[in-house]
Design an enzyme around this catalytic site. Structure first.
Site, mmCIF file in Angstrom:
data_model
loop_
_atom_site.group_PDB
_atom_site.id
_atom_site.type_symbol
_atom_site.label_atom_id
_atom_site.label_comp_id
_atom_site.label_asym_id
_atom_site.label_seq_id
_atom_site.Cartn_x
_atom_site.Cartn_y
_atom_site.Cartn_z
ATOM 1 N N TYR A 127 2.243 -8.143 3.693
ATOM 2 C CA TYR A 127 2.364 -9.026 2.518
ATOM 3 C C TYR A 127 3.557 -8.731 1.632
ATOM 4 C CZ TYR A 127 -0.258 -5.028 0.593
ATOM 5 O OH TYR A 127 -0.669 -3.758 0.260
ATOM 6 N N LYS A 128 4.397 -7.763 2.025
ATOM 7 C CA LYS A 128 5.580 -7.471 1.196
ATOM 8 C C LYS A 128 6.753 -8.301 1.716
ATOM 9 C CE LYS A 128 3.733 -3.065 -0.178
ATOM 10 N NZ LYS A 128 3.382 -1.749 0.369
ATOM 11 N N ASP A 152 5.613 4.910 8.295
ATOM 12 C CA ASP A 152 5.142 3.759 7.541
ATOM 13 C C ASP A 152 6.385 2.929 7.184
ATOM 14 O OD1 ASP A 152 4.242 1.961 5.619
ATOM 15 O OD2 ASP A 152 2.723 3.352 4.865
ATOM 16 N N ARG A 179 10.924 -1.419 -11.340
ATOM 17 C CA ARG A 179 11.343 -1.569 -9.953
ATOM 18 C C ARG A 179 11.710 -3.024 -9.665
ATOM 19 N NH1 ARG A 179 7.272 -0.502 -4.912
ATOM 20 N NH2 ARG A 179 6.286 -2.314 -5.824
ATOM 21 N N PHE A 230 3.718 7.389 -0.378
ATOM 22 C CA PHE A 230 2.839 6.451 -1.091
ATOM 23 C C PHE A 230 1.439 7.075 -1.193
ATOM 24 C CE2 PHE A 230 0.314 2.577 -1.541
ATOM 25 C CZ PHE A 230 1.102 1.804 -2.372
HETATM 26 C C1 LIG Z 1 2.175 -1.300 0.236
HETATM 27 C C2 LIG Z 1 1.989 -0.018 0.943
HETATM 28 C C3 LIG Z 1 0.755 0.308 1.481
HETATM 29 C C4 LIG Z 1 -0.391 -0.635 1.251
HETATM 30 O O1 LIG Z 1 -1.541 -0.299 1.890
HETATM 31 P P1 LIG Z 1 -2.760 -1.334 1.900
HETATM 32 O O2 LIG Z 1 -3.759 -0.682 2.732
HETATM 33 O O3 LIG Z 1 -2.244 -2.635 2.447
HETATM 34 O O4 LIG Z 1 -3.205 -1.546 0.503
HETATM 35 C C5 LIG Z 1 0.641 1.501 2.171
HETATM 36 N N1 LIG Z 1 1.702 2.328 2.320
HETATM 37 C C6 LIG Z 1 2.900 2.027 1.808
HETATM 38 C C7 LIG Z 1 4.055 2.955 1.982
HETATM 39 C C8 LIG Z 1 3.079 0.856 1.101
HETATM 40 O O5 LIG Z 1 4.265 0.552 0.572
#
Ligand SMILES: *Cc1c(COP(=O)(O)O)cnc(C)c1O
Length: 410
Positions: free
Chosen positions: A224-225, A199, A369, A129
Site C-alpha cells: 500500500y505504499k 524488507d 517526512r 521498523f
Molecule cells: C510499512 C512497513 C511495514 C508495515 O507492516 P504492516 O504489517 O503492513 O502493517 C513493515 N515494515 C516496514 C519496513 C514498513 O515500512
C-alpha cells in the site's frame, strides 16, 4: 526562476504522463505515498466492476471462473519484476508483519537445517521498523534464537564477529530515508553462512531492486505504499527459487497445502511459492493492488530512480537554508525516495503544512517526512512544498496550539 526550472524539468520528464493515471485531489501536494499511495483510476474502476460483475453475479463460482484462487500468484508475478525476482518466486497475501514472521521463522529453520548447532543469532539494526523488530523478538523467543541489534554502520563488523544465522534488514530506513547497500550486505552475510531477509517496503516501486543478482534469500514488502495497492493492501513474500524446496512456512494454513480441497487432516506443504500462502486471499484488496500495478507496466525503473533523485535533490536544495535539520543523506545514491527533516515541533509543522494542502507525515520523536513518488509527483510540486514549508517556518504558524493535538495515526 525556480518555478521556471521546475517546469522545464517536468516538460522533459518521460514519466510525466503517468500522473494522469492517479486520482489526486486538486490543490493538494501529496508527499505521503510512502505511507499510503493514492488510488489509480484503474483500481477504482476495477473495484467497482469486481463487486458487480464478479462477486455480485458469479458469486462463489468466481473462485474458479475469475481465477480468484490464483490471484496471490498472478499478482506476485507482477510484483516480481519490480524486485528482480523470477516468475513463481513471489506470493501476495497477509500483511508485511505476517510475512516477516514467515520469512524470519523460515530463515532460522533453514539455517538449522544446514547442520548449525549454535544459538541462532538474528542480526538487525537499531533503525529498523518497529514491527520488524517486534516480530524478530517474537521469533527469537519461539525458536530459541537471539536478536542482536547494532547501529546501521556496524553491521559488517557484527557479521564478521561470527555466529549470525540471519541478517534481517529494511533496505530504506523509514525514518531517515538512508539506503542500505543491499548487494554488499547480502554478500557479507553469505560469507559467514547467514541467511538474508530483506524488507523492501520503502524501496520497491521507486528504484530498481534486484534480489536475483544480489542473491537475496528471502524478502518481504508492503503493497500500500509505493505500489499504491490501497489501505491495508496485501503484502508480498519472496523466496529464492533455490530455497523453495526447503523453505517451511511456520504458519501452516490450508492455502499453503499441496491440495487444499482434499481437506486432508495432515499438512503437506504445496510445491513452490504456494507454500508461502496461509488462508483465503483478500480478493478485493488484491484486485485493487493488481489494478494499481498496471501503472508500472513498461515503466523503466532506472528512469523512476533518476526522477526520484531529481525530485529529492531539488527539495533538499530548496529547504537548505531553513530552520530544520536534514536527516536524509545528501548523496542521492545513499537515500531512498524521501526527505526527512528534523524540527523540535515536527508534528505541528506537518499539521500546519497539511492545512495548506501539502501532505507529509510525522515520525516520532521529531521527524517531518516527505515521500516523493516519481510516478505522480512533479518538480513544480516540490517547489510548492518547499515554499509552503518556508512560509510555515517563517510565520511560525506551527505555534497554533490546535496543531499540537495528536491524532491516533501520524
Ligand atoms: C510499512 C512497513 C511495514 C508495515 O507492516 P504492516 O504489517 O503492513 O502493517 C513493515 N515494515 C516496514 C519496513 C514498513 O515500512
Amino acid at each position: 526562476m525556480t518555478v521556471d526550472r521546475a517546469r522545464e524539468l517536468d516538460e522533459a520528464d518521460p514519466l510525466a504522463p503517468l500522473r494522469e493515471r492517479f486520482l489526486l485531489p486538486p490543490g493538494v501536494v501529496y508527499l505521503d505515498g510512502n505511507s499510503l499511495g493514492p488510488p489509480t483510476v484503474d483500481a477504482a474502476e476495477r473495484l467497482a466492476a469486481v463487486v458487480t460483475e464478479q462477486w455480485g453475479r458469479d458469486l462463489v463460482r468466481s473462485w474458479n471462473v475469475h481465477r480468484w484462487v490464483d490471484l496471490p500468484h498472478r499478482v506476485g508475478d507482477r510484483i516480481a519484476p519490480l524486485i528482480g525476482a523470477p516468475p513463481g518466486s513471489v506470493v501476495v497475501g497477509d500483511s508485511t508483519t505476517v510475512n516477516l514472521y514467515k520469512a524470519l521463522g523460515g530463515a532460522v529453520d533453514l539455517w538449522r537445517s544446514e547442520g548449525h548447532r549454535r544459538t541462532a543469532v538474528i542480526l538487525t539494526d537499531t533503525a529498523n521498523f518497529p514491527t520488524d523488530l517486534y516480530v524478530m523478538g517474537a521469533v527469537a523467543r519461539r525458536w530459541g534464537a537471539e536478536v542482536r541489534t547494532v547501529e546501521p554502520t556496524g553491521l559488517e563488523e557484527a557479521l564478521e564477529a561470527g555466529d549470525v544465522a540471519c541478517l534481517a534488514l529494511t533496505q530504506v530506513d523509514y525514518r531517515t530515508g538512508r539506503l542500505h547497500d543491499l548487494p554488499r550486505l547480502t554478500a557479507a552475510a553469505h560469507q559467514v553462512g547467514a541467511i538474508t531477509v530483506w524488507d523492501l517496503s520503502h524501496s520497491a516501486g521507486v528504484m530498481p531492486v534486484d534480489v536475483t543478482s544480489a542473491d537475496v534469500d528471502l524478502a518481504v514488502g508492503c503493497g500500500y505504499k509505493y505500489l499504491n495497492g490501497g489501505p491495508g493492501a496485501p503484502a508480498y513474500l519472496y523466496v529464492a527459487p533455490r530455497l523453495l524446496d526447503r523453505f517451511a512456512n511456520p504458519i501452516a494454513g490450508w492455502f499453503g497445502h499441496a491440495a487444499p480441497f482434499d481437506f486432508s487432516a495432515e499438512f503437506r506443504p504445496a510445491p513452490g511459492i504456494a507454500r508461502g500462502r496461509v488462508g483465503t486471499p483478500h480478493v478485493l484488496s488484491m484486485l485493487a493492488l493488481d489494478a494499481a500495478l498496471d501503472v508500472f507496466r513498461d515503466v523503466d525503473l532506472d528512469l523512476v530512480r533518476a526522477k526520484s533523485h531529481s525530485l529529492t535533490t531539488l527539495f533538499i536544495e530548496l529547504v537548505d537554508g531553513l530552520d530544520v535539520e536534514l536527516v536524509t543523506p545528501r548523496d542521492p545514491d545513499l537515500r531512498g525516495s524521501q526527505v526527512s527533516l528534523r524540527h523540535p515541533n515536527g508534528y505541528a509543522v506537518v499539521q500546519a503544512l497539511a492545512a495548506r494542502g501539502v501532505i507529509g507525515d510525522f515520525r516520532a520523536p521529531d521527524v517531518a517526512r516527505f515521500g516523493f513518488a516519481p510516478l505522480y509527483i512533479r518538480h513544480v510540486d516540490v517547489v510548492d512544498a518547499a515554499r509552503t514549508l518556508a512560509e510555515v517556518l517563517e510565520s511560525e504558524a506551527w505555534r497554533d496550539p490546535e496543531l499540537a493535538r495528536r491524532d491516533p495515526v501520524t
